[in-house]
Design a protein around this motif. Structure first.
Motif, mmCIF file in Angstrom:
data_model
loop_
_atom_site.group_PDB
_atom_site.id
_atom_site.type_symbol
_atom_site.label_atom_id
_atom_site.label_comp_id
_atom_site.label_asym_id
_atom_site.label_seq_id
_atom_site.Cartn_x
_atom_site.Cartn_y
_atom_site.Cartn_z
ATOM 1 N N ILE B 63 0.843 -1.207 0.000
ATOM 2 C CA ILE B 63 0.000 0.000 0.000
ATOM 3 C C ILE B 63 0.878 1.258 0.000
ATOM 4 O O ILE B 63 0.614 2.218 -0.726
ATOM 5 C CB ILE B 63 -0.980 -0.017 1.198
ATOM 6 C CG1 ILE B 63 -2.066 -1.070 0.937
ATOM 7 C CG2 ILE B 63 -1.599 1.364 1.419
ATOM 8 C CD1 ILE B 63 -2.988 -1.330 2.110
ATOM 9 N N GLN B 66 2.398 1.663 -3.567
ATOM 10 C CA GLN B 66 1.526 1.883 -4.742
ATOM 11 C C GLN B 66 1.460 3.390 -5.057
ATOM 12 O O GLN B 66 1.477 4.231 -4.162
ATOM 13 C CB GLN B 66 0.134 1.291 -4.505
ATOM 14 C CG GLN B 66 -0.765 2.147 -3.639
ATOM 15 C CD GLN B 66 -2.009 1.392 -3.142
ATOM 16 O OE1 GLN B 66 -2.188 0.217 -3.440
ATOM 17 N NE2 GLN B 66 -2.845 2.070 -2.390
ATOM 18 N N HIS B 68 -0.988 4.975 -6.869
ATOM 19 C CA HIS B 68 -2.333 5.562 -6.903
ATOM 20 C C HIS B 68 -3.242 4.822 -5.929
ATOM 21 O O HIS B 68 -2.894 3.756 -5.442
ATOM 22 C CB HIS B 68 -2.919 5.459 -8.317
ATOM 23 C CG HIS B 68 -2.010 6.029 -9.352
ATOM 24 N ND1 HIS B 68 -1.811 7.383 -9.493
ATOM 25 C CD2 HIS B 68 -1.199 5.425 -10.264
ATOM 26 C CE1 HIS B 68 -0.940 7.584 -10.468
ATOM 27 N NE2 HIS B 68 -0.537 6.416 -10.944
ATOM 28 N N GLY B 69 -4.387 5.367 -5.700
ATOM 29 C CA GLY B 69 -5.411 4.670 -4.917
ATOM 30 C C GLY B 69 -5.341 5.016 -3.445
ATOM 31 O O GLY B 69 -4.532 5.830 -3.005
ATOM 32 N N ASP B 70 -6.215 4.356 -2.728
ATOM 33 C CA ASP B 70 -6.360 4.622 -1.295
ATOM 34 C C ASP B 70 -5.124 4.106 -0.551
ATOM 35 O O ASP B 70 -4.746 2.949 -0.692
ATOM 36 C CB ASP B 70 -7.623 3.903 -0.802
ATOM 37 C CG ASP B 70 -7.925 4.253 0.652
ATOM 38 O OD1 ASP B 70 -7.195 5.085 1.246
ATOM 39 O OD2 ASP B 70 -8.890 3.687 1.191
ATOM 40 N N LYS B 71 -4.523 4.979 0.204
ATOM 41 C CA LYS B 71 -3.305 4.572 0.921
ATOM 42 C C LYS B 71 -3.605 4.113 2.355
ATOM 43 O O LYS B 71 -2.700 3.958 3.164
ATOM 44 C CB LYS B 71 -2.324 5.754 0.958
ATOM 45 C CG LYS B 71 -1.920 6.276 -0.418
ATOM 46 C CD LYS B 71 -0.766 5.501 -0.997
ATOM 47 C CE LYS B 71 0.556 6.122 -0.552
ATOM 48 N NZ LYS B 71 1.690 5.450 -1.208
ATOM 49 N N THR B 72 -4.881 3.912 2.676
ATOM 50 C CA THR B 72 -5.228 3.493 4.034
ATOM 51 C C THR B 72 -5.058 1.987 4.212
ATOM 52 O O THR B 72 -5.566 1.201 3.408
ATOM 53 C CB THR B 72 -6.695 3.880 4.353
ATOM 54 O OG1 THR B 72 -6.852 5.267 4.064
ATOM 55 C CG2 THR B 72 -7.029 3.612 5.818
ATOM 56 N N GLY B 122 1.933 5.553 4.276
ATOM 57 C CA GLY B 122 0.585 4.992 4.147
ATOM 58 C C GLY B 122 -0.213 5.537 5.324
ATOM 59 O O GLY B 122 0.355 6.186 6.212
ATOM 60 N N ILE B 123 -1.506 5.257 5.313
ATOM 61 C CA ILE B 123 -2.349 5.782 6.395
ATOM 62 C C ILE B 123 -2.768 4.639 7.329
ATOM 63 O O ILE B 123 -3.498 3.731 6.928
ATOM 64 C CB ILE B 123 -3.621 6.475 5.842
ATOM 65 C CG1 ILE B 123 -3.262 7.492 4.751
ATOM 66 C CG2 ILE B 123 -4.418 7.132 6.982
ATOM 67 C CD1 ILE B 123 -2.417 8.649 5.220
ATOM 68 N N PRO B 125 -4.944 3.124 10.272
ATOM 69 C CA PRO B 125 -6.295 3.483 10.723
ATOM 70 C C PRO B 125 -6.324 4.151 12.108
ATOM 71 O O PRO B 125 -7.220 4.959 12.371
ATOM 72 C CB PRO B 125 -7.051 2.149 10.746
ATOM 73 C CG PRO B 125 -6.045 1.073 10.506
ATOM 74 C CD PRO B 125 -4.826 1.702 9.925
#
Lengths: 174, 174
Positions: B63, B66, B68-72, B122-123, B125
């Motif tokens: 993650i 990557q 693009h896209g959601d980094k969560t 990344g994120i 939670p």
């Protein structure tokens, strides 16, 4: 009470190889890091384990098992390994620890027989009477306490590096 | 900051073999003992390490890498290994951990190149943005914290058995 001779020996047999797998070939950064001034690095812990194999466990065992004479243990200097600085590599030290441990387990096997009573005592200079089963349990737990120490010291090297994950890593808060 | 990729990999490579040497062939008394209700025994710790190899470290790494896209990150259930009770022996579990770790280190080696920036994020939670170097440091320290846990749990089995020597054995007071 949980002590059983064979189970204690299981641990004592495994320690040198476990530490060899863990420490052999590691970078100096891991082998030399400390928790702070006056604390031991991984290499010094191995030196202490070697010293205890030479002068602590078997001599105390022999005093407990002797039938006559003074049952008082001589004082064991827990810091004596810090006085000599040998030039050996960590791999050589680990090999020496393994050899001494094997010799000492062979001696243990020879010294303890069906007639041995694990309630027999010797006199500890600080604690007074201590039992054979307490000495043997302590030998095993002493290994574990020093494995835990090495692991903790190395973990703390990354205390800042883990960022917010420190929250989940109890070892870094000790 | 002390993190260096090669030094972190040195630790990650050693953990499975170290634990195999330590735990393989041990009596059930050692493998099943606990610190108390709701805590993990050595076998459950290995199951947790296996689960983290399968679903935690590499997915988070991917993650972060990557473009693009959601980094969560998805939530990692740290207790999921307790829901399945597999009948495998400790030796089989240790072998699986070793295989998964080898595969993951090969993936790591493939995913990280000269262009990789260890400040990429990344994120998480719970924590918000976390860095690649924090993830990799945490992976290594996570191994260490669980080695320390196994060693501590086993040491405490002899808490009463060591008698007055408890005084010198800090691990038993934790």
């Amino acid at each position: 009470m949980n002590f059983q001779l064979q189970e204690a020996i299981e641990l004592l047999q495994r320690t040198p190889k476990t530490l060899e797998n863990f420490l052999s070939g590691l970078s100096a950064g891991w082998l030399q890091c400390r928790e702070g001034e006056g604390t031991w690095n991984a290499t010094e812990v191995i030196e202490h384990l070697i010293e205890a194999e030479k002068t602590n466990w078997i001599p105390k065992l022999e005093i407990i098992l002797q039938e006559h004479g003074d049952k008082t243990f001589p004082v064991f200097d827990r810091f004596s390994h810090l006085k000599e600085h040998s030039g050996e590599t960590i791999e050589e030290k680990l090999r020496l620890f393994q050899e001494l441990r094997e010799q000492n387990l062979a001696k243990l096997n020879h010294l303890i027989g069906p007639e041995t009573d694990f309630e027999w005592t010797g006199i500890h200079p600080a604690f007074g009477p201590v039992k054979l089963r307490e000495l043997l349990s302590t030998w095993a737990v002493h290994d574990l306490t020093h494995i835990a120490q090495i692991v903790r010291v190395m973990a703390k090297r990354y205390k800042e590096d883990v960022g917010p994950w420190i929250e989940y890593l109890g070892i870094l808060k000790k």
